[in-house]
Write a protein that holds these residues in place. Structure first.
Motif, short mmCIF file in Angstrom:
data_model
loop_
_atom_site.label_atom_id
_atom_site.label_comp_id
_atom_site.label_asym_id
_atom_site.label_seq_id
_atom_site.Cartn_x
_atom_site.Cartn_y
_atom_site.Cartn_z
N TYR A 158 -2.64 5.76 -7.97
CA TYR A 158 -1.92 4.70 -7.24
C TYR A 158 -2.19 3.35 -7.89
O TYR A 158 -3.32 3.00 -8.20
CB TYR A 158 -2.32 4.70 -5.77
N LEU A 210 3.47 -1.48 -4.64
CA LEU A 210 2.48 -0.41 -4.58
C LEU A 210 3.19 0.87 -5.01
O LEU A 210 4.22 1.23 -4.42
CB LEU A 210 1.92 -0.26 -3.16
N PRO A 253 -3.64 5.04 0.32
CA PRO A 253 -2.32 4.42 0.28
C PRO A 253 -1.70 4.38 1.68
O PRO A 253 -1.88 5.32 2.46
CB PRO A 253 -1.50 5.33 -0.65
#
Length: 395
Positions: A55, A66, A42
C-alpha cells in the motif's frame, strides 16, 4: 526537518471548529515523493492475516492518493497537515504529521469516528503504465526467480449491459521441460480496475495453483520506454523487486509458413493423442448433471484416442467424438504463432497452449479435455476429470 506545520493554540482552535482553509499548504514539496505504508491498516480493508503489503501514498495538492498497484485498491481523500487533535468538517479525510524527513504519520478520519492510524516511509516510485495496444496477442519470455516463463498478452472481448468492449489479460506459463510439456501450469492475471498493469499471484515453480508464499504478487505492466515488464511484491517483507523485463518469445513456426497451411494441417492431419495421466483419487474429480444426454460434453477413455477436430478460418472449432459433438468454441493463433488459444462457452477466458513441436507436415500442442472417470464416483451426478493430453497433427 519536521514536515508538519506548527500551529498556535488559537489557529488550532480555529481549525477544529471552523471550515477548512482554502489552502493549508501542508504538502508543499511532498508531491514528488511516494510513500510506502509500513504499519497500520488501509481504510476499508481487512484480512485475517493482518498484513497489508504494497500500500502506497502520493500527495496531489491538497489531497492524497492511497493506492496499491498489486491489488487495485485506490482512494483519494482531502489531506490536512495537522496533529492528532485536529478535526475538520469533511466526512472522510486524512491528517498527517511528518516525524522525520522520511517518515510520515497519517490518520484516516471518518464521520463514523473509526479513525485508522498509519505510518509511511519514503520509497522508490514504481515506473509503470498500462499495456499498450502493441502488446496484444504478443508472447514474451521472462525469467522470474530463476524460472523461465512465457507471458502471453491476450485481448479479450467482453460484453457488459449490452455494450461490447475489450480488456487485456495475461497468461503466465512456465517453460516446460522438453520431456513433459503437459506439466506446465497456466496462471491468468486480470486488470484490477485502477491505475495501470495487470496483477496475479506470484507462481511457485513445481506447485500447481498456489498463490506464492507470503502473499507474493506480480504486477505486469509496460515501462515508460515501452517494454513489457514485471514487478514482484514480496509480501512478508513488504518490498518490491524489479522491474524484470520481458523479451519477444521465438516461435517454432517460420514466418514463411502461411497460416492457411497450418489450418490445413489441423483439419486434414491425423491426430495422435497421448495417454492421459492417471485419474486422481479425489482432488481434481468434478461432477456434472448430464440430464440423460449420455456422456454429453464428456469423452470416455475409450473415445479419447479417436477424437477429431474441425477448425474454420473464421475462428471457430468443433471437437468431435465419432459423430458426436463434444465441444464448440473459438480458436486463434497468437500474433507470432507461438500459441494456439481455444475458448469454449463454458469458460470465460481461453487457455493458450504452446505449440510444442513443428516440422514439415506436423504440429503438436497439449489441451485439457474433460474425460469421464472409468468408474462412477457419484450417485446422481456423473464424475469426470480434466487431464491435459498431447495432440500431434500429422499429414
Amino acid at each position: 526537518m519536521r514536515l508538519a506545520l506548527l500551529f498556535t493554540a488559537t489557529s488550532l482552535l480555529l481549525c477544529t471548529c471552523g471550515p477548512a482553509p482554502e489552502d493549508d499548504g501542508g504538502s508543499a514539496g511532498m508531491n514528488d515523493q511516494e510513500y510506502l505504508m509500513v504499519t497500520g491498516q488501509p481504510y476499508g480493508v481487512w484480512n485475517s492475516y493482518e498484513s497489508y503489503p504494497g500500500y502506497r501514498l502520493r500527495f496531489d495538492g491538497d489531497s492524497v492518493q492511497l493506492f496499491n498497484p498489486f491489488t487495485g485498491y485506490e482512494k483519494r481523500l482531502r489531506a490536512y497537515a495537522a496533529d492528532t487533535a485536529a478535526r475538520f468538517a469533511d466526512t472522510l479525510y486524512v491528517t498527517y504529521d511528518g516525524v522525520t524527513d522520511s517518515t510520515l504519520q497519517l490518520v484516516v478520519r471518518s464521520e463514523e469516528g473509526d479513525d485508522v492510524q498509519q505510518q509511511y516511509r519514503i520509497t522508490e516510485p514504481l515506473a509503470y503504465r498500462d499495456l499498450s495496444a502493441a502488446t496484444a496477442d504478443e508472447v514474451y519470455a521472462i525469467t522470474l526467480e530463476g524460472t523461465d516463463y512465457m507471458l502471453y498478452v491476450v485481448e479479450v472481448e467482453v460484453e457488459r449491459n449490452g455494450q461490447a468492449s475489450s480488456m487485456k489479460t495475461v497468461e503466465l506459463t512456465a517453460v516446460p521441460p522438453a520431456s513433459d510439456p503437459r506439466r506446465a501450469d497456466v496462471r491468468v492475471g486480470f486488470p484490477m480496475g485502477f491505475g495501470a498493469g495487470i496483477t496475479l499471484p506470484m507462481p511457485v515453480p513445481g506447485e500447481r495453483h498456489r498463490p506464492g508464499s507470503g502473499g507474493d504478487r506480480l504486477l505486469v505492466s509496460e515501462s515508460p520506454s515501452g517494454q513489457v515488464q514485471a514487478h514482484i511484491l514480496r509480501g512478508q517483507e513488504n518490498r518490491v523487486e524489479g522491474p524484470v523485463l520481458g523479451y519477444p518469445y521465438p516461435s517454432l513456426v517460420p514466418d514463411s509458413v502461411p497460416t492457411a497451411n497450418l489450418l490445413h494441417l489441423l483439419n486434414a492431419g491425423q491426430i495422435t493423442v497421448s495417454s492421459p495421466p492417471p485419474e486422481p483419487d479425489s482432488i481434481g474429480i468434478q461432477y456434472v448433471d448430464l440430464n440423460g444426454e449420455g456422456t454429453g460434453r464428456l469423452v470416455t477413455h475409450g473415445e479419447l484416442p479417436h477424437i477429431d477436430f474441425e477448425f474454420t478460418d473464421d475462428g471457430r472449432y468443433t471437437l468431435f467424438s465419432g459423430d458426436r459433438v463434444v465441444q464448440r468454441g473459438r480458436w486463434s493463433f497468437s500474433k507470432g504463432r507461438q500459441f494456439i488459444a481455444m475458448r469454449s462457452p463454458s469458460t470465460m477466458f481461453s487457455t493458450a497452449r504452446l505449440i510444442e513441436a513443428y516440422g514439415p507436415g506436423t504440429l503438436t500442442f497439449s489441451l485439457p479435455i474433460d474425460v469421464q472417470t472409468k468408474e462412477p464416483r457419484g450417485v446422481r451426478l456423473t464424475s469426470y476429470y480434466t487431464p491435459v493430453v498431447g495432440l500431434r497433427f500429422g499429414l
